[in-house]
Scaffold this motif. Structure first.
Motif, short mmCIF file in Angstrom:
data_model
loop_
_atom_site.label_atom_id
_atom_site.label_comp_id
_atom_site.label_asym_id
_atom_site.label_seq_id
_atom_site.Cartn_x
_atom_site.Cartn_y
_atom_site.Cartn_z
N LEU A 1 74.39 81.90 28.07
CA LEU A 1 73.58 83.11 28.15
C LEU A 1 72.19 82.80 28.71
O LEU A 1 71.67 83.54 29.57
N LEU A 2 71.59 81.69 28.26
CA LEU A 2 70.28 81.30 28.78
C LEU A 2 70.37 80.99 30.28
O LEU A 2 69.49 81.38 31.06
N ARG A 3 71.45 80.36 30.68
CA ARG A 3 71.64 80.02 32.10
C ARG A 3 71.78 81.28 32.94
O ARG A 3 71.17 81.41 34.01
N VAL A 4 72.56 82.25 32.43
CA VAL A 4 72.77 83.49 33.17
C VAL A 4 71.49 84.31 33.26
O VAL A 4 71.16 84.88 34.31
N LYS A 5 70.74 84.37 32.17
CA LYS A 5 69.55 85.22 32.11
C LYS A 5 68.36 84.64 32.88
O LYS A 5 67.52 85.40 33.37
N THR A 6 68.25 83.33 32.95
CA THR A 6 67.03 82.72 33.50
C THR A 6 67.26 81.84 34.71
O THR A 6 66.30 81.42 35.36
N GLY A 7 68.52 81.49 34.98
CA GLY A 7 68.78 80.55 36.05
C GLY A 7 68.53 79.11 35.65
O GLY A 7 68.49 78.21 36.51
N ALA A 8 68.38 78.85 34.35
CA ALA A 8 68.20 77.49 33.87
C ALA A 8 69.36 76.60 34.32
O ALA A 8 70.51 77.02 34.31
N GLN A 9 69.03 75.38 34.71
CA GLN A 9 70.05 74.43 35.17
C GLN A 9 70.56 73.64 33.96
O GLN A 9 69.95 72.65 33.54
N LEU A 10 71.65 74.11 33.39
CA LEU A 10 72.16 73.54 32.15
C LEU A 10 73.62 73.12 32.31
O LEU A 10 74.40 73.80 32.97
N ASN A 11 73.97 72.01 31.66
CA ASN A 11 75.33 71.48 31.67
C ASN A 11 75.82 71.36 30.23
O ASN A 11 75.18 70.73 29.40
N HIS A 12 76.97 71.95 29.97
CA HIS A 12 77.50 71.99 28.62
C HIS A 12 78.15 70.66 28.21
O HIS A 12 78.97 70.12 28.94
N VAL A 13 77.77 70.16 27.03
CA VAL A 13 78.37 68.95 26.45
C VAL A 13 78.91 69.32 25.07
O VAL A 13 78.16 69.37 24.09
N PRO A 14 80.20 69.63 24.95
CA PRO A 14 80.75 70.03 23.65
C PRO A 14 81.01 68.82 22.75
O PRO A 14 81.53 67.80 23.20
N TYR A 15 80.63 68.95 21.50
CA TYR A 15 80.94 67.94 20.49
C TYR A 15 82.05 68.46 19.59
O TYR A 15 82.36 69.66 19.58
N ARG A 16 82.62 67.56 18.82
CA ARG A 16 83.75 67.94 17.97
C ARG A 16 83.31 68.79 16.79
O ARG A 16 84.05 69.64 16.31
N ASP A 17 82.08 68.57 16.31
CA ASP A 17 81.60 69.33 15.17
C ASP A 17 80.08 69.31 15.14
O ASP A 17 79.43 68.68 15.98
N ALA A 18 79.52 69.99 14.15
CA ALA A 18 78.06 70.12 14.06
C ALA A 18 77.39 68.78 13.81
O ALA A 18 76.32 68.50 14.38
N ALA A 19 77.98 67.96 12.96
CA ALA A 19 77.35 66.68 12.62
C ALA A 19 77.18 65.82 13.87
O ALA A 19 76.12 65.20 14.08
N GLN A 20 78.22 65.78 14.72
CA GLN A 20 78.12 64.97 15.93
C GLN A 20 77.13 65.56 16.93
O GLN A 20 76.40 64.83 17.60
N ALA A 21 77.08 66.89 17.02
CA ALA A 21 76.13 67.52 17.94
C ALA A 21 74.69 67.23 17.50
O ALA A 21 73.83 66.90 18.33
#
Length: 328
Positions: A175-195
């Protein structure tokens, strides 16, 4: 699977007044006539699981039957949710869904096995959890505008962590990328603790997460808060402005948790479950525990909750389509 029994003499005495349902043999019996299964479509320990286990004992007391919390995790909430969607609509099988399982993931996954508004009966919007955008202290930005500019100045952009594909922390970055053009790359973690660990170690510079979960790290300076993604400021972080205060009024990402039954759940039974869940939410035993977890109680009933979900789904469809995100 944990089971908690709190029948309550008054609740048992009032069973005769509870809604009746007809079995396949045609004989009517009072609801509930057996333990109620509350499915949590995530692993134990997250906010949805914690909320379910807080409400279950008080609901059992009101309903006169045990309320059994059962974790059926998988596919960001799809596995457990689909199990309930295909269950008999007699009130004895429910799911504590979330913004992910019942607003985001069905649109992210083209082969999702259920349609939320067709295959579920919304019962109660239970609670929401204010999110905050945090960064590692090495990031020079002090507000959202500076952070967006920073992402554009970095070759290849900036990575952001999420607690998993299809989570609100994932879609917040989109959403931030769409609204502002921020250059962001998604890095998914398995769970909250790892993130959280990834951001604390400086491996990934940014994360959107619940206020309570990052509060200790903000206080010791291991993270910096740039913006609250909520309608208003929160008491825990009185000096952190909202995204709206920084010119992004539509950058609101508040994860929510709500109770659903299968489609075609009889209205009297849905209302009975709602009354028990609402009483549990408002009980003096539960309220302090909700606050300690950073959960803001809601309590919207079946009709209001259905209208709420109907507004949420297209909102995230728009973000998903604009970002091109998919889980297929």
């Amino acid at each position: 699977m944990n089971e908690t029994r709190y029948p309550g003499r008054r609740a048992l005495a009032g069973l005769a007044a509870l809604p009746l349902l007809h079995t396949r043999t045609g004989r009517a019996q009072a609801f509930p006539s057996q333990p109620i299964r509350m499915v949590v479509p995530y692993a134990a320990g997250n906010a949805t699981d914690i909320l379910s286990r807080l409400l279950a004992p008080a609901m059992a007391q009101a309903l006169g039957q045990p309320v059994v919390v059962e974790n059926r995790s998988g596919a960001t909430g799809i596995v457990g949710s689909d199990f309930v969607a295909k269950s008999v609509p007699d009130g004895h099988t429910l799911v504590m869904g979330s913004i992910a399982s019942h607003a985001i993931v069905p649109s992210l996954v083209r082969t999702a096995p259920y349609d939320v508004l067709r295959d579920f009966t919304p019962i109660m919007l239970a609670a929401s959890l204010p999110n905050v955008l945090v960064v590692h202290p090495s990031v020079p930005a002090r507000n959202l505008a500076e952070f967006v500019a920073y992402t554009k100045s970095q070759p290849g952009g900036v990575n952001y962590a999420s607690v998993g594909n299809g989570s609100s922390s994932h879609l917040a970055g989109e959403l931030l990328r769409v609204k502002t053009g921020a250059q962001l790359n998604h890095v998914p973690y398995r769970d909250a603790a790892q993130a959280l660990t990834g951001v604390l170690a400086g491996q990934v510079p940014m994360l959107v997460y619940g206020v309570t979960g990052v509060l200790p790290h903000l206080r010791d300076g291991r993270m910096r808060a740039l913006a609250l993604l909520s309608q208003s400021r929160v008491p825990e972080l009185p000096d952190v402005p909202t995204a709206g205060e920084q010119g992004l009024g539509d950058f609101i990402v508040e994860p929510w948790i709500g109770l659903f039954g299968p489609a075609r759940l009889p209205a009297p039974i849905a209302q009975r479950i709602f009354a028990a869940a609402r009483a549990a939410l408002d009980s003096p035993e539960v309220k302090p525990s909700l606050a300690a977890q950073g959960l803001r109680p809601s309590g919207l009933g079946p009709e209001e909750f259905r209208a709420f979900v109907a507004r949420e789904i297209p909102r995230w469809v728009e973000v998903i389509q604009a970002s091109g995100a998919t889980l297929d």
